[in-house]
Design an enzyme around this catalytic site. Structure first.
Site, PDB file in Angstrom:
ATOM      1  N   GLU A   8      36.224  22.451  18.087  1.00  0.00           N
ATOM      2  CA  GLU A   8      35.263  21.332  18.013  1.00  0.00           C
ATOM      3  C   GLU A   8      36.041  19.949  17.560  1.00  0.00           C
ATOM      4  O   GLU A   8      35.710  19.173  17.631  1.00  0.00           O
ATOM      5  CB  GLU A   8      35.002  21.058  16.386  1.00  0.00           C
ATOM      6  CG  GLU A   8      33.596  22.793  16.234  1.00  0.00           C
ATOM      7  CD  GLU A   8      32.355  22.210  14.732  1.00  0.00           C
ATOM      8  OE1 GLU A   8      33.313  21.791  13.849  1.00  0.00           O
ATOM      9  OE2 GLU A   8      32.198  22.919  14.556  1.00  0.00           O
ATOM     10  N   TRP A  46      26.798  29.690  12.191  1.00  0.00           N
ATOM     11  CA  TRP A  46      27.486  31.028  12.971  1.00  0.00           C
ATOM     12  C   TRP A  46      28.217  31.969  11.925  1.00  0.00           C
ATOM     13  O   TRP A  46      28.798  33.162  12.408  1.00  0.00           O
ATOM     14  CB  TRP A  46      28.058  30.444  14.214  1.00  0.00           C
ATOM     15  CG  TRP A  46      29.151  29.987  15.004  1.00  0.00           C
ATOM     16  CD1 TRP A  46      29.826  28.709  13.508  1.00  0.00           C
ATOM     17  CD2 TRP A  46      30.675  30.469  14.962  1.00  0.00           C
ATOM     18  NE1 TRP A  46      31.270  28.737  13.547  1.00  0.00           N
ATOM     19  CE2 TRP A  46      31.702  29.249  14.591  1.00  0.00           C
ATOM     20  CE3 TRP A  46      30.659  31.052  16.174  1.00  0.00           C
ATOM     21  CZ2 TRP A  46      32.702  29.922  14.873  1.00  0.00           C
ATOM     22  CZ3 TRP A  46      31.800  30.622  16.236  1.00  0.00           C
ATOM     23  CH2 TRP A  46      32.897  30.165  16.611  1.00  0.00           C
ATOM     24  N   ASP A  47      29.347  30.880  11.015  1.00  0.00           N
ATOM     25  CA  ASP A  47      29.572  31.821  10.088  1.00  0.00           C
ATOM     26  C   ASP A  47      29.178  33.042   9.590  1.00  0.00           C
ATOM     27  O   ASP A  47      29.363  33.744   9.754  1.00  0.00           O
ATOM     28  CB  ASP A  47      28.880  30.904   8.634  1.00  0.00           C
ATOM     29  CG  ASP A  47      30.332  29.430   9.458  1.00  0.00           C
ATOM     30  OD1 ASP A  47      30.046  28.753  10.220  1.00  0.00           O
ATOM     31  OD2 ASP A  47      30.921  29.190   8.240  1.00  0.00           O
ATOM     32  N   LYS A  66      41.458  23.249  17.105  1.00  0.00           N
ATOM     33  CA  LYS A  66      40.640  23.826  15.404  1.00  0.00           C
ATOM     34  C   LYS A  66      41.105  24.813  15.040  1.00  0.00           C
ATOM     35  O   LYS A  66      41.685  24.949  14.000  1.00  0.00           O
ATOM     36  CB  LYS A  66      39.380  22.651  15.372  1.00  0.00           C
ATOM     37  CG  LYS A  66      39.343  22.824  13.892  1.00  0.00           C
ATOM     38  CD  LYS A  66      37.726  22.269  14.106  1.00  0.00           C
ATOM     39  CE  LYS A  66      37.694  21.927  12.552  1.00  0.00           C
ATOM     40  NZ  LYS A  66      36.173  22.204  12.248  1.00  0.00           N
ATOM     41  N   GLN A  67      40.761  26.052  15.969  1.00  0.00           N
ATOM     42  CA  GLN A  67      40.361  27.230  15.637  1.00  0.00           C
ATOM     43  C   GLN A  67      40.383  28.173  16.959  1.00  0.00           C
ATOM     44  O   GLN A  67      40.098  27.420  18.152  1.00  0.00           O
ATOM     45  CB  GLN A  67      39.123  27.359  14.457  1.00  0.00           C
ATOM     46  CG  GLN A  67      37.633  27.066  15.508  1.00  0.00           C
ATOM     47  CD  GLN A  67      36.632  26.666  14.610  1.00  0.00           C
ATOM     48  OE1 GLN A  67      36.359  25.452  13.858  1.00  0.00           O
ATOM     49  NE2 GLN A  67      36.484  27.710  14.116  1.00  0.00           N
TER      50      GLN A  67
HETATM   51  C1  BGC Z   1      34.178  24.774  11.395  1.00  0.00           C
HETATM   52  C2  BGC Z   1      32.879  25.598  12.369  1.00  0.00           C
HETATM   53  C3  BGC Z   1      31.592  26.349  11.493  1.00  0.00           C
HETATM   54  C4  BGC Z   1      32.055  25.008  10.297  1.00  0.00           C
HETATM   55  C5  BGC Z   1      30.826  25.703   8.136  1.00  0.00           C
HETATM   56  C6  BGC Z   1      34.000  23.592  10.884  1.00  0.00           C
HETATM   57  O1  BGC Z   1      34.602  23.186  10.119  1.00  0.00           O
HETATM   58  O2  BGC Z   1      35.004  23.772  12.505  1.00  0.00           O
HETATM   59  O3  BGC Z   1      32.952  26.649  12.981  1.00  0.00           O
HETATM   60  O4  BGC Z   1      30.590  26.636  11.805  1.00  0.00           O
HETATM   61  O5  BGC Z   1      32.551  23.594   9.798  1.00  0.00           O
HETATM   62  O6  BGC Z   1      31.838  25.907   7.876  1.00  0.00           O
END
Ligand code: BGC
Length: 775
Positions: free
Chosen positions: A493, A350-351, A606-607
């Site tokens: 996550e 999804w990035d 986490k984010q």
């Molecule tokens: C993040 C995801 C991301 C992935 C690839 C993971 O650490 O939590 O949101 O899509 O890294 O960048």
């Protein structure tokens, strides 16, 4: 800004390494990686060192090794050059190194390394220059210059093609023919193990000696290797120079017209013969011009700041996006680590839609379109995924490789510190918001560009098919009379198997509502297209279903304090002191103390999750609501994903916390070029690089796409006196300049009137008109 790589105060296009340190190989290999979207070549040195990763990757050449998931194979290396001078093998850990500089010029992509090497009481000056051409995507050119400073030198060189590469041990390539053509062009053929992609690497050398004498090379064939050996004697202060030209072609390339291996061999050879007819300087001029025309002429962006590194970080971000975006072929997309390393196996997440697509939508819409076409081609894989899971419609893979591959997320990951076993990666099974993210990104493209034809051809179908998936995925809770989405992972996550992640539920609801609107609009305005899609996707049936579901999807509401719960249980979990993890040198430190099961019972994020929702759907939430949620979630967020800081920076700008926004922006810039010398070992962070641009243009520049309206409300940080950038909007170009007191929006040769909004007021510009607004 505190950086781990050097900059040059007189030139914001330069990153440099001022001292060789073989412990920092990964950092410089990744941040100085070269490429052109077709291939990425890490900046590994010509000579070998322990700990190096000499990755060379070609977009889209996915292969599976022994039951593992698809990944981009690490290709035969053409950058290695073994040099022995007066019996000493070049190795900077031996002897003394002075006047050392390694520089990547972000503007032209030229990588230069020069130093004086003193060993066995003699000094030699060496210079290595390398380019991966933006003018011919198959071409790598290196120039080596050797000058003995205080005596004659006998120089022995071994240089060719080394196919002994693996992906950290996984072997993807089957050895093919190795041979010499016309006494000077050596070629190695190879093919991928399972996907059967044929490749040809072809190499030659051109020499320049002080007195013009000729150099004779001998060919050597080894196991998976083919080399030239040559020797020369160089007088003191004289110079030996040679240029190594290499071409890489595959039968997956969309510019390869042939049918068979012989044609591929010929294709590689012809490419090489044409390339080596031009000198290194001519090739450099060609690639520099191509960089200017295809990259820098779009979305020009300039920052006047008391910290010049802000501009460097932006130039770096744009450079990195350019080397990793396969603009030449819509069957390919951007990897989470671009083409700069083996991390995430070259997979797309999804990035792309949420963090990088905006950059392309606003600076080079045709690239955004190509990235969306990849998702359209991916519908086949998305259908397979939903069928495997007993759902309908298109369920997009969490990690995507070749478009038809479907789900490509590996199943096992890092060690669990409590159980000592590998942890299962659940994202490929239950991180389902990706399907809405893909739909959202595609719709943003349509809203920003007004590209109705592409919308009709591809985008609407993606959204309608995504809505079919959600209709089948929603779970009806009879007691509450609502639709829920249980057992998922949201953007955070650190919470697996949770029920009703706010981000997932809201974005699913948006997808359904958008599909309903599209159904109605298409039926009225585009009956032919409607009939076609109706037949393909059974729209009449789904329309009924969507209507019954859409207002009953459970959208988590703010609690008494105004906090939107991240999921059903988050707000009732215990809290702990996170300061240790929030200020740690490396991300992910929490895993040294807790395993994921324990983390899932703590209020730690986490984010950006709820905050990302507030940013993407900013019209749905009032400023005060955003502020309350910021105050709640930011302190609980470790920013362990590189996607986090830039989102927080934009939101902080929106909330007029400009100092905070600037601090977060600078921290985002440090993810790759900052002081953590290990952060980029597996590759740079593509989403964060897109996010840096978002933080500047959407955050400080205040640009926002509100439905179909462009809003511009900038807030410059204290350190900046001026910000100027160009964007595309509805197929017109705008130049936006902001200083402390004024916003100027200028249309650049507008062929139709172009509108925007500032503090509720509408402006309309034609031709080359400007609007000058006091701030
Ligand atoms: C993040 C995801 C991301 C992935 C690839 C993971 O650490 O939590 O949101 O899509 O890294 O960048």
């Amino acid at each position: 800004m505190q950086l781990g790589v050097g900059t040059d105060p007189s030139n914001p296009w330069i990153l440099q390494e001022k001292e060789f340190n073989s412990r920092h190989l990964g950092k410089f290999e990744a941040v100085m990686c070269q490429g052109n979207g077709y291939m990425g070549v890490r900046a590994a040195t010509e000579e070998h060192y322990v700990g190096e990763h000499r990755d060379m990757l070609i977009a889209g050449t996915f292969d599976k090794f022994d039951g593992e998931v698809n990944e981009l194979p690490n290709l035969p290396d053409v950058t290695e050059i073994k040099i022995e001078i007066n019996g000493q093998l070049l190795d900077l850990n031996q002897g003394e190194v002075s006047d050392y500089r390694r520089i990547i010029d972000l503007k032209s992509g030229l990588l230069t390394r020069s130093f004086t090497w003193t060993i066995a009481e003699h000094a030699y000056r060496l210079k290595f220059e390398r380019l991966v051409s933006m003018a011919n995507r198959h071409l790598i050119v290196s120039r080596v210059t050797i000058t003995p400073l205080d005596g004659q030198a006998i120089v022995k060189v071994q240089s060719g093609i080394d196919g002994q590469q693996t992906n950290s041990g996984s072997q993807h390539l089957v050895e093919g023919d190795k041979r010499l053509f016309d006494g000077e062009f050596m070629q190695m053929l190879t093919s991928t193990n399972e996907s059967k992609i044929n490749m040809a690497m072809t190499t030659c050398h051109k020499f320049k000696t002080a007195d013009g004498h000729a150099i004779k090379q001998h060919m050597e064939i080894g196991r998976r290797q083919v080399f030239f050996n040559f020797t020369d004697t160089i007088a003191a202060q004289a110079t030996l120079q040679f240029v190594k030209y290499s071409t890489l072609v595959t039968d997956r390339d969309n510019d390869f017209q042939g049918q068979d291996l012989a044609a591929l061999q010929e294709f590689g050879l012809t490419q090489l013969k044409t390339a080596c007819a031009e000198s290194f300087d001519e090739q450099l001029a060609a690639t520099t011009a191509a960089w200017q025309q295809s990259v820098w002429d779009y979305g020009k962006l300039q920052i006047e700041s008391s910290d010049m590194d802000d501009q460097v970080a932006l130039n770096f971000a744009r450079y990195q996006l350019a080397i990793s975006t396969p603009v030449h072929d819509h069957r390919m997309n951007i990897g989470a680590k671009g083409l700069t390393g083996e991390g995430y196996k070259g997979h797309t997440f999804w990035d792309t839609e949420i963090f990088m697509l905006p950059y392309y939508i606003f600076t080079k819409p045709e690239v955004a379109k190509s990235l969306i076409e990849y998702r359209y081609l991916g519908l086949a894989g998305a259908h397979r995924k939903s069928q495997d899971n007993k759902y309908a419609g298109a369920q997009f893979p969490w990690e995507a490789a070749w478009p038809s591959d479907g789900e490509s997320t590996p199943v096992w990951g890092a060690a669990d510190i409590i159980t000592g076993r590998a942890m299962k990666i659940w994202s490929g099974f239950i991180e389902q918001h990706i399907t809405s993210d893909v739909a959202y990104g595609a719709m943003e493209y349509v809203n920003a560009t007004g590209d109705d034809q592409f919308a009709l051809d591809k985008v609407y179908e993606i959204i309608l098919d995504a809505a079919r998936f959600w209709a089948s995925r929603l779970e009806y809770n009879e007691t509450a009379d609502r639709y829920e989405i249980n057992d998922v992972i949201g953007p955070d996550e650190y919470k697996e198997h949770i029920n009703n992640n706010a981000f997932t539920n809201y974005t699913a609801q948006w997808t359904l509502q958008t599909a309903i609107d599209l159904y109605e609009a298409l039926k009225t305005n585009e009956p032919k297209k409607f009939a076609e899609l109706n037949q393909k996707l059974d729209l009449d049936k789904y329309y009924q279903l969507w209507q019954a579901q859409v207002d009953k999807i459970y959208l988590l509401q703010p609690n008494a304090d105004g906090v939107i719960p991240e999921n059903d249980t988050y707000l009732s979990l215990k809290t702990i002191d996170l300061s240790k993890y929030k200020t740690a040198e490396h991300v992910g430190g929490i895993f040294n103390d807790y395993n994921l099961d324990q983390i899932s019972k703590i209020q730690v994020t986490k984010q950006a999750d709820v905050l990302l929702l507030l940013y993407l759907f900013e019209q749905k939430f009032a400023a005060q609501e955003k502020r309350i949620n910021w105050d709640y979630y930011e302190p609980r967020t470790t920013h362990d994903s590189s996607l986090s800081l830039s989102t927080h920076a934009v939101l902080a700008s929106d909330l007029k916390m400009t100092d905070k926004a600037y601090e977060l922006f600078q921290r985002a810039c440090q993810i790759d070029i900052g002081p953590d010398m290990a952060s980029s070992n597996d590759g740079t962070h593509s989403a964060s690089l897109g996010g840096i641009w978002n933080a500047v243009v959407f955050g400080f520049g205040g640009v926002r796409l509100l439905g179909e309206t462009l809003r511009i409300e900038p807030h410059l940080p204290e350190a900046w006196t001026n910000l100027s950038f160009e964007i595309f909007w509805q197929q017109q170009r705008l130049q936006i300049t902001v200083d402390k007191s004024r916003l100027t929006v200028k249309a650049l040769d507008a062929t139709a009137p172009v509108s925007f909004e500032h503090r509720g007021k509408q402006y309309r510009l034609s031709g080359n008109e400007s609007a000058i607004i006091d701030l």
